[in-house]
Design a protein around this motif. Structure first.
Motif, PDB file in Angstrom:
ATOM      1  N   LYS A  77      62.587  -9.620   8.491  1.00 29.63           N
ATOM      2  CA  LYS A  77      63.201 -10.444   7.617  1.00 29.63           C
ATOM      3  C   LYS A  77      62.333 -11.809   7.547  1.00 29.63           C
ATOM      4  CE  LYS A  77      68.059  -9.291   8.037  1.00 29.63           C
ATOM      5  NZ  LYS A  77      69.418 -10.102   8.602  1.00 29.63           N
ATOM      6  N   LYS A  78      62.070 -12.016   8.170  1.00 30.64           N
ATOM      7  CA  LYS A  78      61.099 -13.411   8.038  1.00 30.64           C
ATOM      8  C   LYS A  78      59.631 -13.014   7.453  1.00 30.64           C
ATOM      9  CE  LYS A  78      62.557 -15.837  12.238  1.00 30.64           C
ATOM     10  NZ  LYS A  78      62.177 -16.406  13.722  1.00 30.64           N
ATOM     11  N   ALA A  79      59.158 -12.009   7.865  1.00 32.26           N
ATOM     12  CA  ALA A  79      57.762 -11.573   7.263  1.00 32.26           C
ATOM     13  C   ALA A  79      57.912 -11.318   5.594  1.00 32.26           C
ATOM     14  CB  ALA A  79      57.137 -10.315   8.203  1.00 32.26           C
ATOM     15  N   LEU A  80      59.209 -10.556   5.307  1.00 30.88           N
ATOM     16  CA  LEU A  80      59.283 -10.202   3.885  1.00 30.88           C
ATOM     17  C   LEU A  80      59.657 -11.646   3.149  1.00 30.88           C
ATOM     18  CD1 LEU A  80      61.478  -7.201   4.568  1.00 30.88           C
ATOM     19  CD2 LEU A  80      59.291  -7.099   3.381  1.00 30.88           C
ATOM     20  N   ARG A  81      60.372 -12.464   3.857  1.00 26.11           N
ATOM     21  CA  ARG A  81      60.640 -13.751   3.243  1.00 26.11           C
ATOM     22  C   ARG A  81      59.392 -14.382   2.789  1.00 26.11           C
ATOM     23  NH1 ARG A  81      64.832 -17.360   1.938  1.00 26.11           N
ATOM     24  NH2 ARG A  81      65.651 -15.203   1.892  1.00 26.11           N
ATOM     25  N   VAL A  82      58.020 -14.350   3.594  1.00 25.58           N
ATOM     26  CA  VAL A  82      56.771 -14.934   3.006  1.00 25.58           C
ATOM     27  C   VAL A  82      56.693 -14.617   1.624  1.00 25.58           C
ATOM     28  CG1 VAL A  82      54.276 -14.585   3.443  1.00 25.58           C
ATOM     29  CG2 VAL A  82      56.049 -14.911   5.483  1.00 25.58           C
ATOM     30  N   TRP A  83      56.876 -13.255   1.369  1.00 25.48           N
ATOM     31  CA  TRP A  83      56.347 -12.847  -0.189  1.00 25.48           C
ATOM     32  C   TRP A  83      57.803 -13.137  -1.128  1.00 25.48           C
ATOM     33  CZ3 TRP A  83      51.494 -12.383  -0.418  1.00 25.48           C
ATOM     34  CH2 TRP A  83      50.730 -12.019   0.760  1.00 25.48           C
ATOM     35  N   GLU A  84      58.794 -13.158  -0.658  1.00 27.54           N
ATOM     36  CA  GLU A  84      60.033 -13.686  -1.570  1.00 27.54           C
ATOM     37  C   GLU A  84      59.639 -15.092  -2.139  1.00 27.54           C
ATOM     38  OE1 GLU A  84      63.706 -10.946   0.180  1.00 27.54           O
ATOM     39  OE2 GLU A  84      63.233 -12.862   1.322  1.00 27.54           O
ATOM     40  N   GLU A  85      59.347 -16.093  -1.160  1.00 25.74           N
ATOM     41  CA  GLU A  85      59.100 -17.258  -1.436  1.00 25.74           C
ATOM     42  C   GLU A  85      58.155 -17.387  -2.503  1.00 25.74           C
ATOM     43  OE1 GLU A  85      58.143 -18.991   2.360  1.00 25.74           O
ATOM     44  OE2 GLU A  85      60.443 -19.388   2.750  1.00 25.74           O
ATOM     45  N   VAL A  86      57.244 -16.625  -2.938  1.00 29.34           N
ATOM     46  CA  VAL A  86      56.191 -16.849  -3.595  1.00 29.34           C
ATOM     47  C   VAL A  86      56.185 -15.900  -5.004  1.00 29.34           C
ATOM     48  CG1 VAL A  86      54.637 -17.936  -2.221  1.00 29.34           C
ATOM     49  CG2 VAL A  86      54.437 -15.562  -2.620  1.00 29.34           C
ATOM     50  N   THR A  87      57.100 -14.775  -5.010  1.00 28.25           N
ATOM     51  CA  THR A  87      57.303 -14.122  -6.058  1.00 28.25           C
ATOM     52  C   THR A  87      58.938 -14.162  -6.666  1.00 28.25           C
ATOM     53  OG1 THR A  87      57.778 -12.078  -4.861  1.00 28.25           O
ATOM     54  CG2 THR A  87      55.446 -12.727  -5.137  1.00 28.25           C
ATOM     55  N   ALA A  88      59.216 -13.435  -7.442  1.00 26.93           N
ATOM     56  CA  ALA A  88      60.722 -12.987  -7.718  1.00 26.93           C
ATOM     57  C   ALA A  88      61.270 -11.748  -6.738  1.00 26.93           C
ATOM     58  CB  ALA A  88      60.821 -12.882  -9.055  1.00 26.93           C
ATOM     59  N   LEU A  89      60.386 -11.365  -6.104  1.00 26.19           N
ATOM     60  CA  LEU A  89      60.828 -10.098  -5.400  1.00 26.19           C
ATOM     61  C   LEU A  89      62.129 -10.431  -4.479  1.00 26.19           C
ATOM     62  CD1 LEU A  89      57.496  -8.390  -4.550  1.00 26.19           C
ATOM     63  CD2 LEU A  89      59.345  -7.590  -6.135  1.00 26.19           C
ATOM     64  N   ASP A  90      62.822  -9.640  -4.194  1.00 21.26           N
ATOM     65  CA  ASP A  90      63.845  -9.624  -2.999  1.00 21.26           C
ATOM     66  C   ASP A  90      63.884  -8.388  -2.375  1.00 21.26           C
ATOM     67  OD1 ASP A  90      65.404 -12.219  -3.829  1.00 21.26           O
ATOM     68  OD2 ASP A  90      65.758 -11.054  -5.548  1.00 21.26           O
ATOM     69  N   PHE A  91      63.750  -8.292  -0.936  1.00 24.87           N
ATOM     70  CA  PHE A  91      63.907  -7.432  -0.156  1.00 24.87           C
ATOM     71  C   PHE A  91      65.278  -7.285   0.682  1.00 24.87           C
ATOM     72  CE2 PHE A  91      59.539  -8.535  -0.415  1.00 24.87           C
ATOM     73  CZ  PHE A  91      58.809  -7.376  -0.962  1.00 24.87           C
ATOM     74  N   VAL A  92      65.889  -6.044   0.764  1.00 22.86           N
ATOM     75  CA  VAL A  92      67.305  -5.611   1.046  1.00 22.86           C
ATOM     76  C   VAL A  92      67.236  -4.744   2.092  1.00 22.86           C
ATOM     77  CG1 VAL A  92      69.555  -5.312   0.409  1.00 22.86           C
ATOM     78  CG2 VAL A  92      68.396  -6.545  -1.128  1.00 22.86           C
ATOM     79  N   GLU A  93      67.681  -4.999   3.219  1.00 20.02           N
ATOM     80  CA  GLU A  93      67.844  -3.766   4.350  1.00 20.02           C
ATOM     81  C   GLU A  93      68.628  -2.792   3.880  1.00 20.02           C
ATOM     82  OE1 GLU A  93      68.028  -2.878   8.932  1.00 20.02           O
ATOM     83  OE2 GLU A  93      68.377  -5.026   8.225  1.00 20.02           O
ATOM     84  N   SER A  94      68.375  -1.437   4.020  1.00 16.53           N
ATOM     85  CA  SER A  94      69.288  -0.515   3.625  1.00 16.53           C
ATOM     86  C   SER A  94      69.412   0.541   4.867  1.00 16.53           C
ATOM     87  CB  SER A  94      68.639   0.335   2.408  1.00 16.53           C
ATOM     88  OG  SER A  94      69.159   1.487   2.163  1.00 16.53           O
ATOM     89  N   GLN A  95      70.457   1.450   4.854  1.00 13.29           N
ATOM     90  CA  GLN A  95      70.690   2.400   5.763  1.00 13.29           C
ATOM     91  C   GLN A  95      70.221   3.753   5.234  1.00 13.29           C
ATOM     92  OE1 GLN A  95      71.276   1.654   9.075  1.00 13.29           O
ATOM     93  NE2 GLN A  95      70.916  -0.571   8.251  1.00 13.29           N
ATOM     94  N   SER A  96      69.592   3.811   4.093  1.00 10.21           N
ATOM     95  CA  SER A  96      69.505   5.239   3.390  1.00 10.21           C
ATOM     96  C   SER A  96      67.834   5.520   3.497  1.00 10.21           C
ATOM     97  CB  SER A  96      69.411   4.782   1.930  1.00 10.21           C
ATOM     98  OG  SER A  96      69.152   5.935   1.042  1.00 10.21           O
ATOM     99  N   ASP A  97      67.973   6.797   3.821  1.00 14.31           N
ATOM    100  CA  ASP A  97      66.563   7.485   4.097  1.00 14.31           C
ATOM    101  C   ASP A  97      65.782   7.374   2.663  1.00 14.31           C
ATOM    102  OD1 ASP A  97      66.900   8.059   6.523  1.00 14.31           O
ATOM    103  OD2 ASP A  97      67.711  10.015   6.197  1.00 14.31           O
ATOM    104  N   ASN A  98      66.273   7.109   1.488  1.00 14.90           N
ATOM    105  CA  ASN A  98      65.642   6.973   0.159  1.00 14.90           C
ATOM    106  C   ASN A  98      65.447   5.620   0.080  1.00 14.90           C
ATOM    107  OD1 ASN A  98      65.874   9.789  -0.280  1.00 14.90           O
ATOM    108  ND2 ASN A  98      67.876   9.638  -0.811  1.00 14.90           N
ATOM    109  N   ALA A  99      65.286   4.779   1.046  1.00 17.07           N
ATOM    110  CA  ALA A  99      64.801   3.383   0.718  1.00 17.07           C
ATOM    111  C   ALA A  99      63.315   3.286   0.270  1.00 17.07           C
ATOM    112  CB  ALA A  99      64.970   2.484   1.989  1.00 17.07           C
ATOM    113  N   ASP A 100      63.090   2.164  -0.470  1.00 15.01           N
ATOM    114  CA  ASP A 100      61.751   2.217  -1.155  1.00 15.01           C
ATOM    115  C   ASP A 100      60.730   1.925   0.057  1.00 15.01           C
ATOM    116  OD1 ASP A 100      62.795   1.746  -3.891  1.00 15.01           O
ATOM    117  OD2 ASP A 100      63.343  -0.221  -3.293  1.00 15.01           O
ATOM    118  N   MET A 101      60.930   1.380   1.266  1.00 15.14           N
ATOM    119  CA  MET A 101      60.110   1.227   2.156  1.00 15.14           C
ATOM    120  C   MET A 101      60.771   1.771   3.264  1.00 15.14           C
ATOM    121  SD  MET A 101      59.221  -2.932   1.450  1.00 15.14           S
ATOM    122  CE  MET A 101      58.203  -3.061   2.952  1.00 15.14           C
TER     123      MET A 101
END
Length: 585
Positions: A77-101
């Motif tokens: 979460k902290k590592a993804l926040r690094v990029w959220e703070e300088v872009t408009a991207l939001d990263f959301v944890e999912s339980q789906s096997d079809n998650a983007d990452m």
């Protein structure tokens, strides 16, 4: 050869001489990212691959034994926040096997055609956003020792220190201990003090141990059973036998050959690697060749690897393992790899996060070179403020304050936060964001029959809400429901029972008793409270209760990290699962 050296020097931002000088060789041998290099400052991939949807979802499919799953999730979460703070991207944890990452730890050849190389060397690799099967996926080499860059991160569990980390050395009964110990216990459970002096402060917790919990496998977190039988051999400790990936495992019943129940063993708080001690912790001080050692040593080894004895006397027992050292910062490596997933290639700017070689940072802030690269790919700016980063509480006792099945969603309450488990993003959210008129935490909650109001309990008061709006005249004292009027009253759980006709019965659970409330008459039924023993298999002092959202004949009772499923017609617990198994994490 000179051309290759010059290319490497250009990629690393070194003086371009074409000569294998000491600085060039040092950089060539250093630990690094597994992605290929390209000469530039900030650098994007040739097709400017980047995320075109937002939010971006991710799923963690595998964990490392070096850190607890909670620590790993928080670190990502902290590592993804690094990029959220300088872009408009939001990263959301999912339980789906079809998650983007898809994120996991792998060992050597791990299914993507890009094998890892064991300890040091290549640390991780990631695939840029796109439409191919591996796009956005990030893999970490399980051959490495993962930490936050300064040695093992060790939560404690249970005890009375609320998950605080061990403090070494510590004093117990006037003896100094530099590792977790079983001293003072007869159950084999390792523990530590969480202050310098247990004798004065009395603060302690249990250390990660296979007798406390396991992870992975098919045993739902059950502890190891020793001895156990595997391929007709008897094992008294976790073992590497039968595996080639470096993971220690155990059976969770006495006979794996018969039951096939197994799981991975958590690494000890000061566990060792290799040697012949199956990951046991160092024992300090220890005797080697008649001399006493109070820390890891290279004495006796021609390869200068630091080692320790795992018993007080190596000369008599011969048990040893290699000391792990500081390890690699999972945060820094993850932040680098997630930079690849958003579309950044390597930079030859030596201060950049996207520099190919592993670097340590003190008081990390994303360097400007990386900010320039990210904002070149994602020029759009945020239109709403970035929500505060909410991390899980690691270690301590696992607990839930209350649970609620409301509509099609499951609400999970813990301290001042709640999760909406059947929606995305699941949270956590501050309780005050949904119900601002409530106190900061709650004891219990239920919904009145026929889609009625929500009823929240805290101490000797209760609140009634229509959705998020508090009803007039609340809060009220629990004595108006026929419950005790004592000042220290605390509701453990409330359950409107599906089995009762028109759902007119609600049960209130308080310590070792329960009450039955008639919703139609608006008063407590006669003859209550009654003992909890009526609900066969349900313990006293439960944490929460709610109806089973998937089976109409069952109710769920939670205590600690266990979920107990009670058959409403037999009034008996017929199934028990770890909380993590039910939640799917």
């Amino acid at each position: 050869k000179e051309t290759l050296v010059r290319t490497m020097q250009r990629n690393y931002g070194l003086p371009i001489t074409g000569q294998l000088d000491d600085a060039t060789v040092t950089y060539m041998m250093a630990a690094r990212c597994g992605h290929k290099d390209a000469p530039a400052e900030f650098n994007t991939f040739p097709n400017r691959d980047h995320w075109t949807t937002n939010p971006v979802t991710y799923k963690i499919k595998g964990y490392t034994p070096d850190m607890s799953p909670c620590q790993v999730r928080n670190t990502f979460k902290k590592a993804l926040r690094v990029w959220e703070e300088v872009t408009a991207l939001d990263f959301v944890e999912s339980q789906s096997d079809n998650a983007d990452m898809i994120i996991y730890f792998g060992y050597q050849e791990h299914g993507d055609g890009y094998p890892f190389d064991g300890k040091d060397g290549l640390l991780a690799h990631a695939f840029a956003a796109g439409t191919h099967a591996l796009a956005g996926d990030t893999h970490f080499d399980e051959g490495e020792f993962w930490t936050l860059g300064n040695g093992r991160v060790a939560d404690t569990y249970f005890g009375n220190a609320n998950g605080a980390p061990c403090v070494f050395p510590f004093i117990f009964q006037n003896v100094e201990y530099s590792t977790c110990t079983t001293a003072g216990r007869d159950d084999g459970m390792e523990w530590c003090a969480t202050t310098r002096n247990f004798d004065t402060d009395r603060q302690f917790g249990f250390c990660p141990h296979e007798l406390l919990f396991t992870y992975g496998g098919n045993a739902n977190g059950d502890p190891c059973t020793f001895p156990f039988v595997f391929l007709n051999q008897t094992y008294n400790t976790c073992t590497y036998d039968g595996r080639s990936d470096g993971y220690r495992w155990c059976a969770t019943t006495s006979n794996f050959d018969r039951d096939s129940k197994w799981a991975f063993c958590p690494d000890r708080s000061q566990g060792t690697d290799g040697g012949n001690a199956n990951g046991a912790s160092c024992s300090f001080p220890f005797i080697f060749n008649g001399n006493s050692y109070s820390e890891c040593t290279t004495v006796g080894r021609s390869d200068y690897r630091k080692w320790c004895s795992t018993t007080p006397n190596y000369d008599t027992d011969g048990k040893y393992g290699f000391c792990q050292g500081d390890g690699y910062s999972l945060f820094l490596v993850a932040a680098h790899e997630f930079g690849h997933t958003i579309g950044l290639d390597h930079s030859n700017s030596q201060g950049a996060l996207m520099y190919p070689m592993y670097q340590k940072f003190t008081n990390f802030r994303l360097p400007q070179d990386d900010i320039n690269g990210a904002q070149n790919l994602y020029p759009e700016r945020r239109t709403t403020p970035l929500q505060p980063l909410v991390l899980e509480k690691c270690g301590g006792d696992f607990f839930v304050d209350a649970m609620l099945y409301f509509g099609t969603e499951i609400f999970i309450f813990q301290e001042d936060k709640f999760w909406r488990w059947n929606t995305a993003p699941p949270g956590p959210y501050p309780i005050s964001s949904q119900w601002p008129d409530l106190p900061s935490s709650i004891d219990a909650v239920y919904q009145k029959p026929n889609d009625g109001p929500l009823v929240f309990f805290k101490g000797s008061k209760y609140w009634m809400f229509n959705g998020a709006r508090i009803m007039e005249g609340y809060p009220k004292h629990v004595s108006t429901l026929g419950l005790p009027s004592t000042g220290n009253f605390k509701m453990d759980a409330a359950l409107n029972w599906r089995r009762s006709k028109r759902r007119r019965r609600t049960y209130f659970f308080v310590k070792n008793q329960f009450y039955r409330y008639n919703e139609e008459k608006g008063k407590m039924d006669r003859g209550y409270p009654k003992p909890m023993s009526v609900w066969r298999g349900v313990p006293n002092n439960i944490d929460a209760a709610m109806e089973d959202p998937t089976r109409s004949r069952y109710s769920m009772f939670l205590k600690g990290n266990k979920v107990r499923y009670l058959n409403n017609y037999k009034v008996e617990v017929l199934q028990t699962d770890p909380m993590e198994f039910w939640l799917g994490c």
